[in-house]
Write a protein that holds these residues in place. Structure first.
Motif, PDB file in Angstrom:
ATOM      1  N   SER A  93     -13.750  -1.025   3.203  1.00  0.00           N
ATOM      2  CA  SER A  93     -13.540  -2.148   3.253  1.00  0.00           C
ATOM      3  C   SER A  93     -14.747  -2.991   3.623  1.00  0.00           C
ATOM      4  O   SER A  93     -15.712  -2.625   4.518  1.00  0.00           O
ATOM      5  CB  SER A  93     -12.359  -2.791   4.242  1.00  0.00           C
ATOM      6  N   SER A 102       0.817  -1.247   0.114  1.00  0.00           N
ATOM      7  CA  SER A 102       0.197   0.116  -0.062  1.00  0.00           C
ATOM      8  C   SER A 102       0.885   1.266  -0.083  1.00  0.00           C
ATOM      9  O   SER A 102       0.741   2.286  -0.835  1.00  0.00           O
ATOM     10  CB  SER A 102      -0.875   0.015   1.127  1.00  0.00           C
ATOM     11  N   VAL A 148     -10.137   4.331   2.758  1.00  0.00           N
ATOM     12  CA  VAL A 148     -10.246   2.885   2.760  1.00  0.00           C
ATOM     13  C   VAL A 148     -11.568   2.379   3.015  1.00  0.00           C
ATOM     14  O   VAL A 148     -11.973   2.758   3.936  1.00  0.00           O
ATOM     15  CB  VAL A 148      -9.083   2.113   3.557  1.00  0.00           C
ATOM     16  N   LEU A 166     -11.989   4.151   6.493  1.00  0.00           N
ATOM     17  CA  LEU A 166     -10.902   4.636   7.380  1.00  0.00           C
ATOM     18  C   LEU A 166     -10.091   5.718   6.520  1.00  0.00           C
ATOM     19  O   LEU A 166     -10.017   5.615   5.181  1.00  0.00           O
ATOM     20  CB  LEU A 166     -10.075   3.521   7.827  1.00  0.00           C
ATOM     21  N   THR A 190      -6.544   8.387   6.524  1.00  0.00           N
ATOM     22  CA  THR A 190      -5.187   8.616   6.960  1.00  0.00           C
ATOM     23  C   THR A 190      -4.719   9.840   6.085  1.00  0.00           C
ATOM     24  O   THR A 190      -5.094  10.075   4.920  1.00  0.00           O
ATOM     25  CB  THR A 190      -4.180   7.691   6.745  1.00  0.00           C
ATOM     26  N   GLU A 206      -5.935   9.642   2.138  1.00  0.00           N
ATOM     27  CA  GLU A 206      -6.538   8.263   1.701  1.00  0.00           C
ATOM     28  C   GLU A 206      -7.497   7.828   2.565  1.00  0.00           C
ATOM     29  O   GLU A 206      -7.791   8.149   3.670  1.00  0.00           O
ATOM     30  CB  GLU A 206      -5.233   7.237   2.064  1.00  0.00           C
ATOM     31  N   ARG A 266      -9.413   1.430  -2.171  1.00  0.00           N
ATOM     32  CA  ARG A 266      -8.524   2.520  -1.377  1.00  0.00           C
ATOM     33  C   ARG A 266      -8.665   3.609  -2.689  1.00  0.00           C
ATOM     34  O   ARG A 266      -8.694   3.402  -3.826  1.00  0.00           O
ATOM     35  CB  ARG A 266      -7.089   1.913  -1.435  1.00  0.00           C
TER      36      ARG A 266
END
Lengths: 208, 785
Positions: free
Chosen positions: A62, A16, A60, A69, A71, A58, A193
């Protein structure tokens, strides 16, 4: 550098992080009025970028979790293959050619070769070829689909003969002129992502 | 039948027989290179473990490879490391497809980056580290694990584990893989192993066959070299190999090459001297028949009795048969021109010399060491054949018209040589023994007990091997712990019990690491205990719900985790047989082997740090019913045993020789004259060897027996009473013509770079010269009347 026993644990960082790093290389915030007419024109344009620094965010999504999520962090790229990416928490990596150093809480915790991890190598290869403007490599190893509209271009890189299998099903890069604004990676299990970038500095400055 | 026709028939029949024997040997000869054939069979269990490891253990099946720039110099800059790394990867990839290679390790992270192994993944809760597996299933630990996975998911860390996160939220499998990593790995550059100075990329290849299986080893070595040469990256690079298998192959070739070279050299010398002495091409060629017949009969007999002939046996056996080169000389000198159908004037002396020498060789055959038994039988059978051929065949083949040429030098030598009395000889013997005693007192034990020094490998190759091992930081495979039990479970239980103590030794710096199978394959009992601690599905589901409090995981997506834990509760304990064909089957098979009807578990030790560590390991071994074994010390002990055994038998052989001589000679003063030169020559040669080499090895000892054999012949012939001055001159002539090529040819052999050949050459050159000189001075018969 620690040499004992930690490779297997930390290898997964690479995939990643490489994705994050390479995806941010040639980027800017100013849109051009006209997009590259085809993939070759896009490659020519992206390949001219020598150095760039961006802020990234970023997300995510899932199937394992209820909420996305996120960051944030900074990324630095220097042609042809030097990338440093650090999150606001001090986690990240440095990639120099084939050599990958993983960073945790601001210190190097592992070092290995990208080619040790075949799926990762496949992804790095795709993104590197994109930013180096190497259309021949992309066409040889991946399925490409290039589209443009008034304001953006998009390049879909798909797996050919399992080159990306295991980690990625498709990489979609969206940009405007020489600027990559978003990279989306769709994983085989449906997870996704998405990386959005904001330019902080770039050389040569006249590219757009 | 006319004489010429009869000669032609006899020669043709003999040559045909010899040719048949040569063909038979060519078809059936299997050359062995297993040095352990020169070790005793091993009476104790420790000896048997030792020999099993020396013969077929991990160390005996490992090839070490290093790739460097061409040409490497001490002052050159580190090479292009990327090119070296690329060559290492490509070579490893090619070799991994070879069935004769069970493992290729070059630092690439193949196991960690490949798809999970179904068996290991399925058994992870029974064999994985408890803190990440069975102990991580309680709510607090599970909560912490879920938090860690969430962080990894957000940051992308451990993306390779992502596909099985739902089944393995505690990262148990990842920790299991970590426990499989060796305790010590070499320096890594560009993802592969490198020497610390970065001049060489390093690889380790484990072959399926043991080092002594020369055919397979040769194929593997050739395959490695071929694959390397075919690499696009290999231009400008150099591949070096080391390790027992490579040494076995290269020393076989080296023994062949050097033996052929030195044999040729020695034969040229012999031919020149014989040609000068007898001035007859026919006689020179016929003179080779006894030796050739002896070598062929001896080799065939050993091959038939043992199934193979050790390379060292063949080299030493041919050496010992060097005595046979003297027989034709004596026959020509005394029989030529007499028209006798056999060696009438000298047959008693010749056969007596042969018998006493064979008695000496019998001491070698009569041991429990297979290699030495082969040697004794080959030499004895060969010598008997050569003596009989010389005595009964050669005289029939000598042209009837042949006459010995006039030689003036024996007359001059006879006239000028002093004649020492037995009293002088006795004083000389006393002085020699005193000198030898003093040397032994100052030097300590004279026996060379380091098995590696028996090697047929040149010192430079051994140094290269040591250098690569040091660069690899290789586990000191010479030291290990082992356990023997009736079944696999019994072995694993003992190894398991030692784990905490071994970790403690590592923490204290006494040990750099160890490869204990129980670290990743717990005993069935331990696996069952972990199984019993695994929660039932419903209970785990409830715990998971509690652990996920405040976290965003969708519990229904973690159903594979619940399924796998439930499945693990009903698995039969994992055994090494279940790992067959898996990624760690080779390693497991190396560490746990069938042995003596039970099982042998090995724990190779790395970096045993000094005497304190040895003491601690021995104490640990006692506590856990293990054994500590130092292969080098062990083999040294066995070799000491060999020397002791041989030395115990040599006096018996010597006594038999003396008795045979006494019976044959029936004259105490003659017996003394024959034995004095032998005793002095052997004592002086032994003393000189200790002074020159510091130690006396197996090859020295065997060569000393040859020296004794040669000396018996010299003394017996020179001591033959005769009233005929011409006969005495013929004897002096034949002994000199026999002796000069011997010490010249063996002097050449002393120049060999192969330690074994060098030892033999030096010993026989010194010994045969002393034997010849002392026999002339002490054993020369006085004229009768």
């Amino acid at each position: 550098m620690p040499r004992r026993g930690r490779h297997s644990v930390l290898l997964g960082h690479a995939a990643s992080l490489i994705f994050l790093g390479l995806s941010l290389c040639p980027t800017q915030s100013v849109a051009t009025s006209r997009q590259p007419v085809d993939a070759q024109a896009l490659m020519n344009l992206l390949g001219r970028v020598k150095r760039v620094e961006v802020a990234y965010q970023e997300t995510v999504e899932s199937t394992l979790i209820d909420i996305p999520l996120g960051t944030r962090g900074r990324l630095f790229y220097q042609a042809p293959a030097r990338i440093r990416r650090l999150s606001d928490q001090g986690d990240g990596f440095e990639l120099d050619g084939e050599r990958m150093r993983l960073i945790s809480s601001g210190r190097v915790v592992n070092e290995f070769m990208v080619s040790d991890i075949k799926p990762l190598e496949a992804m790095v290869g795709a993104l590197r070829a994109t930013f180096a403007g190497d259309l021949a490599t992309l066409q040889a190893n991946y399925q490409l689909d290039y589209q443009i509209d008034q304001t953006h271009w998009s390049l879909d890189i798909g797996s050919r003969e399992g080159a990306l299998s295991g980690l990625f099903e498709r990489i979609r890069i969206i940009g405007d002129g020489a600027t990559i604004e978003t990279i989306e990676i769709l994983e085989p299990n449906g997870d996704q992502r998405s990386l959005r970038m904001q330019l902080l500095a770039r050389e040569p400055v006249e590219i757009n | 039948m006319p004489t010429i026709t009869r000669r032609a028939v006899v020669l043709t029949v003999w040559l045909a027989g010899l040719a048949l024997l040569t063909v038979w040997n060519g078809l059936n000869l299997r050359l062995g290179t297993d040095l352990s054939q020169f070790l005793p069979p091993g009476a104790s269990q420790q000896d048997r473990v030792l020999l099993s490891q020396v013969r077929g253990g991990v160390a005996a099946r490992t090839l070490l490879l290093r790739i460097g720039g061409e040409p490497p110099t001490a002052t050159s800059a580190p090479g292009d490391t990327e090119a070296l790394a690329a060559a290492s990867r490509s070579l490893a990839a090619r070799l991994r497809g070879d069935d004769s290679v069970t493992q290729v390790i070059n630092g690439e992270l193949t196991l960690a980056t490949s798809a999970p192994d179904a068996v290991l993944f399925g058994y992870r809760y029974l064999i994985g580290p408890p803190d990440a597996c069975v102990d991580a299933l309680a709510a607090p630990a599970l909560h912490a694990a879920l938090e860690a996975r969430l962080a990894e998911l957000a940051s992308g860390v451990a993306m390779l584990d992502r596909p099985h996160l739902a089944a393995d939220p505690t990262a148990c499998y990842r920790q299991l893989l970590r426990s499989l990593l060796p305790s010590q790995v070499p320096n890594r550059q560009h993802g592969v192993w490198f020497s610390p100075d970065e001049r060489h990329a390093l690889l380790v290849v484990v072959t399926a066959a043991r080092a002594s299986d020369l055919a397979v080893q040769r194929r593997v070595v050739e395959r490695i070299r071929g694959d390397f040469a075919a690499l696009p990256q290999s231009a400008g690079l150099r591949l070096e190999l080391a390790g027992p298998g490579y040494f076995a192959v290269s020393s076989e070739q080296r023994i062949k090459t050097e033996t052929v070279a030195f044999s040729l050299g020695a034969n040229v010398i012999v031919v020149i001297i014989l040609a000068l002495a007898f001035r007859s091409t026919t006689l020179v060629l016929l003179g080779l028949l006894p030796l050739l017949s002896g070598v062929m009969v001896g080799t065939a007999l050993v091959s038939w009795l043992f199934g193979s002939v050790h390379g060292i046996t063949l080299a030493l056996g041919s050496t010992l048969l060097g005595v046979a080169m003297d027989y034709p000389v004596h026959v020509y000198a005394h029989v030529a021109g007499t028209g006798a159908s056999y060696a009438k004037p000298i047959w008693r002396t010749l056969l007596l010399g042969m018998t006493t020498t064979v008695l000496g060789y019998a001491a070698l055959a009569w041991t429990s060491l297979e290699g030495l038994s082969q040697l004794g039988i080959l030499a004895a059978a060969g010598l008997i054949t050569a003596a009989l051929t010389s005595c009964y065949l050669l005289p029939q083949l000598i042209p009837t018209s042949y006459r010995l040429p006039e030689q003036r030098w024996p007359v001059a030598l006879q006239a000028r040589l002093p004649h020492w009395s037995p009293r002088v000889g006795a004083w000389l013997l006393l002085a020699s023994l005193t000198g030898l005693g003093l040397v032994l007192l100052t030097q300590g034990s004279p026996w060379e007990t380091d098995l590696r020094r028996l090697s047929t490998v040149p010192a430079t190759e051994i140094e290269k091997d040591s250098a690569i091992r040091a660069q690899l930081g290789a586990s000191d495979v010479a030291r290990l712990l082992y356990a023997v039990a009736d079944d696999e479970a019994g072995v694993l239980e003992r190894l398991e019990a030692a784990l905490p103590d071994l970790r403690q030794l590592e923490a204290r710096g006494l040990l750099a690491g160890s490869d204990n199978l129980a670290r990743w394959l717990p005993s069935p009992g331990a696996q069952q205990a972990r199984q019993a601690a695994l929660p039932e599905r419903a209970s785990l589901a409830a715990t998971l719900a509690v652990a996920n409090a405040g976290l965003p995981f969708r519990l229904e997506r973690l159903a594979p985790f619940l399924d796998d834990v439930e499945r693990a509760r009903h698995l039969a304990p994992l055994r090494t047989a279940d790992l067959a064909n898996g990624p760690i089957s080779t390693r497991a098979a190396m560490l746990l082997q069938p042995f003596d009807g039970g099982w042998l578990g090995l724990v190779p030790l790395a970096g045993v740090n000094g005497e304190a560590a040895v003491t601690a390991l021995q104490a640990l071994a006692t506590r856990h019913r293990l054994q500590y074994l130092d292969l080098r010390q062990g083999t040294a002990g066995l070799l000491t045993g060999f020397f002791n055994t041989t030395l115990e038998k040599l006096p018996i052989a010597a006594l038999a020789i003396v008795l045979a001589l006494a019976l044959a000679l029936r004259d105490r003063s003659r017996l003394g004259r024959v034995l004095l030169p032998i005793s002095i020559a052997v004592a002086l040669t032994f003393m000189l060897l200790v002074l020159i080499h510091g130690k006396v090895n197996l090859f020295h000892l065997v060569s000393l027996i040859l020296v004794a054999g040669l000396n018996i012949d010299y003394s017996l012939f020179l001591d033959r009473p005769s009233s005929d001055a011409a006969e005495r001159l013929r004897t002096l002539f034949s002994v000199t013509v026999a002796a000069v090529p011997t010490f010249t040819a063996f002097g050449m052999l002393a120049l060999s770079a192969i330690p074994a050949l060098h030892s033999i050459g030096l010993t026989v050159a010194i010994g045969s010269f002393l034997a010849y000189a002392l026999s002339l001075l002490l054993a020369r018969a006085e004229p009768i009347g």
